[in-house]
Design a protein around this motif. Structure first.
Motif, short mmCIF file in Angstrom:
data_model
loop_
_atom_site.label_atom_id
_atom_site.label_comp_id
_atom_site.label_asym_id
_atom_site.label_seq_id
_atom_site.Cartn_x
_atom_site.Cartn_y
_atom_site.Cartn_z
N PRO A 76 0.82 -1.22 0.00
CA PRO A 76 0.00 0.00 0.00
C PRO A 76 0.86 1.27 0.00
N VAL A 77 1.93 1.29 0.80
CA VAL A 77 2.80 2.46 0.85
C VAL A 77 3.50 2.65 -0.49
N LEU A 78 3.93 1.52 -1.06
CA LEU A 78 4.60 1.56 -2.36
C LEU A 78 3.67 2.13 -3.44
N LEU A 79 2.42 1.69 -3.39
CA LEU A 79 1.42 2.15 -4.37
C LEU A 79 1.25 3.66 -4.27
N ILE A 80 1.15 4.16 -3.04
CA ILE A 80 1.01 5.61 -2.83
C ILE A 80 2.25 6.34 -3.34
N ALA A 81 3.42 5.78 -3.04
CA ALA A 81 4.67 6.43 -3.46
C ALA A 81 4.75 6.52 -4.98
N ILE A 82 4.31 5.46 -5.66
CA ILE A 82 4.36 5.48 -7.13
C ILE A 82 3.30 6.41 -7.69
N LEU A 83 2.06 6.25 -7.24
CA LEU A 83 0.96 7.07 -7.77
C LEU A 83 1.19 8.55 -7.46
N GLY A 84 1.77 8.83 -6.30
CA GLY A 84 2.00 10.22 -5.92
C GLY A 84 2.93 10.94 -6.87
N ASN A 85 3.76 10.18 -7.55
CA ASN A 85 4.69 10.77 -8.51
C ASN A 85 4.13 10.86 -9.92
N VAL A 86 2.90 10.39 -10.12
CA VAL A 86 2.25 10.53 -11.43
C VAL A 86 1.54 11.88 -11.44
N PRO A 87 1.91 12.76 -12.41
CA PRO A 87 1.36 14.14 -12.39
C PRO A 87 -0.17 14.20 -12.37
N THR A 88 -0.84 13.32 -13.15
CA THR A 88 -2.31 13.43 -13.23
C THR A 88 -2.97 13.18 -11.87
N MET A 89 -2.26 12.56 -10.95
CA MET A 89 -2.83 12.26 -9.64
C MET A 89 -3.08 13.53 -8.82
N GLN A 90 -2.43 14.63 -9.24
CA GLN A 90 -2.63 15.89 -8.51
C GLN A 90 -3.89 16.61 -8.96
N GLU A 91 -4.51 16.11 -10.04
CA GLU A 91 -5.69 16.78 -10.59
C GLU A 91 -6.88 16.67 -9.64
N THR A 92 -7.79 17.63 -9.77
CA THR A 92 -8.99 17.60 -8.93
C THR A 92 -10.23 17.56 -9.82
N PRO A 93 -10.61 16.37 -10.30
CA PRO A 93 -11.82 16.29 -11.12
C PRO A 93 -13.02 16.79 -10.30
N PRO A 94 -13.94 17.51 -10.97
CA PRO A 94 -15.08 18.10 -10.23
C PRO A 94 -15.88 17.04 -9.46
N GLU A 95 -15.91 15.77 -9.97
CA GLU A 95 -16.68 14.72 -9.31
C GLU A 95 -16.17 14.43 -7.90
N LEU A 96 -14.91 14.78 -7.63
CA LEU A 96 -14.32 14.43 -6.33
C LEU A 96 -14.58 15.48 -5.25
N GLY A 97 -15.30 16.54 -5.61
CA GLY A 97 -15.72 17.52 -4.61
C GLY A 97 -14.54 18.17 -3.90
N GLY A 98 -13.51 18.55 -4.67
CA GLY A 98 -12.40 19.27 -4.05
C GLY A 98 -11.21 18.39 -3.72
N LEU A 99 -11.39 17.06 -3.67
CA LEU A 99 -10.27 16.16 -3.37
C LEU A 99 -9.45 15.91 -4.63
N ARG A 100 -8.16 15.63 -4.42
CA ARG A 100 -7.34 15.23 -5.55
C ARG A 100 -7.44 13.72 -5.73
N LEU A 101 -7.01 13.25 -6.89
CA LEU A 101 -7.05 11.80 -7.13
C LEU A 101 -6.20 11.05 -6.10
N ILE A 102 -5.02 11.61 -5.80
CA ILE A 102 -4.12 10.94 -4.87
C ILE A 102 -4.75 10.84 -3.46
#
Lengths: 297, 246
Positions: B29-55
């Motif tokens: 789980p930590v590894l997954l977060i570390a990898i995904l956190g470095n993917v730029p699109t994970m910082q995006e905030t799609p409107p469906e998430l109500g202010g949260l980022r993908l990460i």
């Protein structure tokens, strides 16, 4: 007072009758054996006594309680067939864990010493040999300082030396006043250890006696073979009440009879100055008794 | 020391001698977060998430992954193996009831999930600014409910599977669709309506919704709570009814 009393026990699994009608009682301090061919109902019988199975009918009383009563669990130690432990658990961890289950546990170090496992206490269960696993299993059954120990096929899978060591251990346990119920299919084991034996076949007790008593039931037949130094007439021996039959095979003579056969034959031969060379005596064994008792109709 | 505590510690000890278990429950789980956190699109905030980022959403999913692996693969195969190898039967001959070993397994796994949660949220917070939920209590409730759904399903699997191998096979078979519906590949909020509705009634998805609610500081969704308690009660009762000790 009897320690275990089994009356008209019956148990079936679906259509298969495992135990048809078994009754016996075990006295305090004795080693009681249950002997029988595979599938005779031995294991089911001890599982019912251990409280692991509920009989379909019949009554089992153990130390004054009904079998399965929870008061018995700390007073009866059970070693089952095919009960393993977690592979990654060490011998020491297993013993310490199981010690914590009992109100008055035995010192596991002593048990492990008696069972020759001291060098293995740090070894994980998965790395033990079959015999070592079996000995650990016996140790676990004795850990609670039980008044009764039920041991199912205790030396199966052990090499001859380990088997003899285990027999010594069992005798030692009995000397501490523990009543033992042994399930076995080894004649030698039953003969060496048991005070009394119930022979079970097809779910019923076919005989219940001391090992010696069982052997006698198989017939008291004895067979002497020898080569006489000088020839003699058959009548010399056939006139003896102990002798039933005399056969000649070349220069060898075979005498079949019962009672004090050997003494009677040797006395007559000695009186007449005949030397019996290459003499052998064959007696009925528990093996013969077992085959005789459990032979299919 | 109580027997239950001793059993739980022993289970913990032998489980942690299993490198595969440690990897999938604590490291992965930590590894997954570390990898995904470095993917730029994970910082995006799609409107469906109500202010949260993908990460932010994936922090809960990473923990949910560990919970799912334990519930569907660890727990059922271990318990079915304990039955298969006569460990439960041996316990039945001692003053301890074999049910206590089941309890110790559940406690041990719950403890692992809590440690994993601390690891995941610490790394996610320090490295990728995933917010620590305003109410840690709500997050804890979300984790506990998430576990109760997954573990109850696992217990039922252990109860009905004839062997450890079968339990593992059924668990793996269920794992991927359930994890998919929970949003491991596409977050639930971005899924088509039908898939999201379907997911509402599955345990991992309901658990994930509660994790997201806790992170966003929203009151937990009633439907998700009901679904998870439903799994706990129904699968738990069925497991108790059908559990074979040998």
């Amino acid at each position: 007072m009897t320690v275990i009393e089994v009356r008209n026990l019956a148990k079936r699994y679906g259509e298969t009758v495992a135990v048809r009608d078994v009754s016996f009682s075990v006295e305090p301090g004795e080693i009681f054996g249950i002997l029988g061919p595979n599938g005779a109902g031995k294991t089911t019988t001890v599982e019912c006594i251990s409280g692991l199975r509920t009989p379909d009918s019949g009554a089992i009383t153990v130390l004054g309680h009904r079998a399965g009563d929870k008061a018995l669990r700390s007073r009866v130690g059970v070693q089952l067939q095919e009960s393993e432990l977690q592979d990654k658990l060490t011998v020491r961890e297993a013993l310490e864990l199981y010690s914590s289950f009992y109100p008055n546990p035995a010192d596991w170090r002593g048990l492990v010493g008696d069972l020759g496992l001291t060098a293995k206490v740090k070894t994980r269960y998965g790395k033990l040999s079959g015999g070592q696993k079996q000995r650990l299993s016996i140790a676990l059954a004795l850990l609670g300082n039980p008044e009764i120990a039920i041991l199912d096929e205790l030396t199966t899978g052990l090499d001859p030396q380990a088997r003899r060591d285990t027999w010594d251990l069992i005798s030692g346990i009995r000397d501490r006043g523990v009543t033992l119920l042994l399930v076995t299919h080894f004649m030698e084991e039953a003969e060496r250890l048991c005070d009394r034996i119930a022979v079970i076949d097809k779910g019923e007790v076919v005989a219940l006696d001391t090992p010696g008593g069982l052997v006698q039931r198989a017939g008291d037949e004895q067979r002497i073979r020898f080569r006489p130094s000088v020839d003699f007439a058959d009548e010399l021996l056939t006139e003896l009440p102990e002798v039933r039959e005399l056969r000649r095979q070349g220069s060898r003579i075979e005498v079949v009879g019962s009672g004090n056969l050997l003494h009677a034959v040797i006395s007559v031969l000695a009186r007449d100055g005949i030397v019996a060379a290459e003499l052998t005596l064959e007696q009925a064994s528990l093996d013969d008794a077992f085959v005789h008792l459990t032979r299919g109709e | 020391m109580s027997v239950f505590l001793k059993l739980t510690l022993t289970e913990l000890k032998i489980t942690f001698r299993e490198p595969v278990y440690i990897f999938f429950t604590l490291l992965f789980p930590v590894l997954l977060i570390a990898i995904l956190g470095n993917v730029p699109t994970m910082q995006e905030t799609p409107p469906e998430l109500g202010g949260l980022r993908l990460i932010d959403v994936y922090a809960g999913l990473a923990l949910g992954l560990a919970i799912g692996i334990i519930g569907l693969q660890g727990l059922p195969s271990v318990l079915a193996t304990y039955r298969e190898r006569g460990i439960l039967r041996r316990l039945a001959t001692t003053p301890v009831r074999p049910g206590l070993l089941l309890g110790a397994q559940l406690a041990m796994n719950l403890l692992t999930v809590l440690v994993s949660a601390v690891l995941v949220y610490t790394v996610a917070n320090l490295a990728f600014d995933v917010p620590i939920p305003e109410s840690p209590l709500l997050l804890l409730v979300a984790i506990l409910l998430n576990c109760s759904g997954a573990f109850a399903v696992g217990l039922l699997l252990a109860a009905v599977a004839p062997s450890g191998k079968t339990a593992n096979a059924i668990g793996t078979f269920l794992f991927f669709p359930l994890m998919f519906l929970a949003g491991l590949w596409v977050p639930r909020e971005l899924m088509p309506e039908l898939l999201r509705r379907l997911g509402d009634f599955t345990p991992f998805a309901a658990g994930q919704d509660l994790m997201t609610d806790a992170l966003a500081g929203q009151s937990p969704a009633f439907l998700s709570i009901t679904v998870l308690i439903g799994y706990l009660v129904i699968c738990g009762a069925a497991a108790v009814k059908f559990f074979r000790w040998e």
